[in-house]
Design an enzyme around this catalytic site. Sequence first.
Site: not given
Length: 457
Positions: A277, A290, A156, A283
């Site tokens: 970024s 992804e 979970h 970043k």
Amino acid sequence: MKKLWGGRFTKSAEQWVDEFGASISFDQELVMEDIQGSIAHVTMLGKCGILPQVDVEKIKVGLENLQQKAELGELQYSIKMEDIHLNLESYLIEDVGPVGGKLHTGRSRNDQVATDMHLYLKNQTLNVIELIKELQIALIEQAEQHIETIVPGYTHLQRAQPISFAHHLMAYFWMLERDKQRFTECLKRINISPLGAGALAGTTFPIDREYSAKLLGFDGIYENSLDAVSDRDFILEFLSHSSILFMHLSRLSEEIILWSSQEFQFIELDDAFSTGSSIMPQKKNPDMAELIRGKTGRVYGNLFGLLTVLKGLPLAYNKDLQEDKEGMFDTVKTVIGSLKIFTGMIATMKVNTSVMENATKSDFSNATELADYLANKGMPFREAHEVVGKLVLTCIQKGCYLADLDMMEYKLASELFEGDIYDALQPYNAVNRRNSAGGTGFVQVQIAIEKAKKLVK
Ligand code: ARG
């Protein structure tokens, strides 16, 4: 330009109609397979005495010329010639003269295109199997470095029990092993020859289908000519195995994305597999993971696209079948590219072992140890669960963890607790003691890695 089927027509289609019907923009991918299939076919025609050997030789020379030109990228295709089959045939006739028109004796584009697809997918499936193996090797190599790296295991997405990080990585090894088995198994059905089925009904010429199949390295021939030209199950299988593979890659991508977040900091991806970024200088984004998670969409989509194209098609060939190609090419390209990226990403990722281990010290993922401890001393497990649950509650109220409670508090909870509970609470010991087959105990993980290594040899 006169079409190869021009005889029956009094008027030619307009350019834009031709463009709509043509597949040459994408089926040129099959150029090598198409020539290979033609060489086998014409060799068979010669062997069976259907064409005189002199004609066969002339056609073969022409086909070999085409092969060379294709390799050098010198072939220019025309929309007027619709697809790769007609383009090549018209080149052939241009090169060797009218004798080139004999190549198509006893065959149709319907068995020809199916043959090309079988040849193409066989090679690509073999590629995919090799690339899965390389990813498995990268996982094994990371796992070997981290057998004793302890990390929270989750259910979970809540910390559940501490586990070996190697054990977690190896879970993906076994998923990929099943993927590899599925791709290997479907080769049986990919490697079958439709050639000689003709348009749908076979042919009046005394062809030898087994012979051309053998020349092309196929293991056998389709038993039914209608089935041979209209079957695309073998592509569906490839697409569904790819979908399952991508579901696995997407799950691992998701974990990699989580692990590399500021919140987890369990791993750091190599700069070569991350991007920055354009606006936020701090970043470092896990773009590749992804993107692979995102590409799962197109891989599933291609499977559903083809399932839908095929549903309700009457036998045998229908032009709808031309829609089998782009999705297949796209999935092949996506699978191959993603597996390569994934292997590099896993091989170069840095594991923050101390962050992982600290995470297991500041949580309650060792609570099961205490319950097992009491159960070992004869307390029914359900009761033990209750006792430990109360201890956890005490800790939460006091703002501490189980290892911080003193012996007095343990004795109060149950007389069965002795001083050795503090050892049992150590995450390292908790992991090491889960020595059941397939468990996370270090010995088991080592055994699993040894087995895995044999499978990728
Ligand atoms: N370009 C066609 C395809 O990809 C080749 C077969 C065409 N056959 C036909 N009868 N029109 O399906």
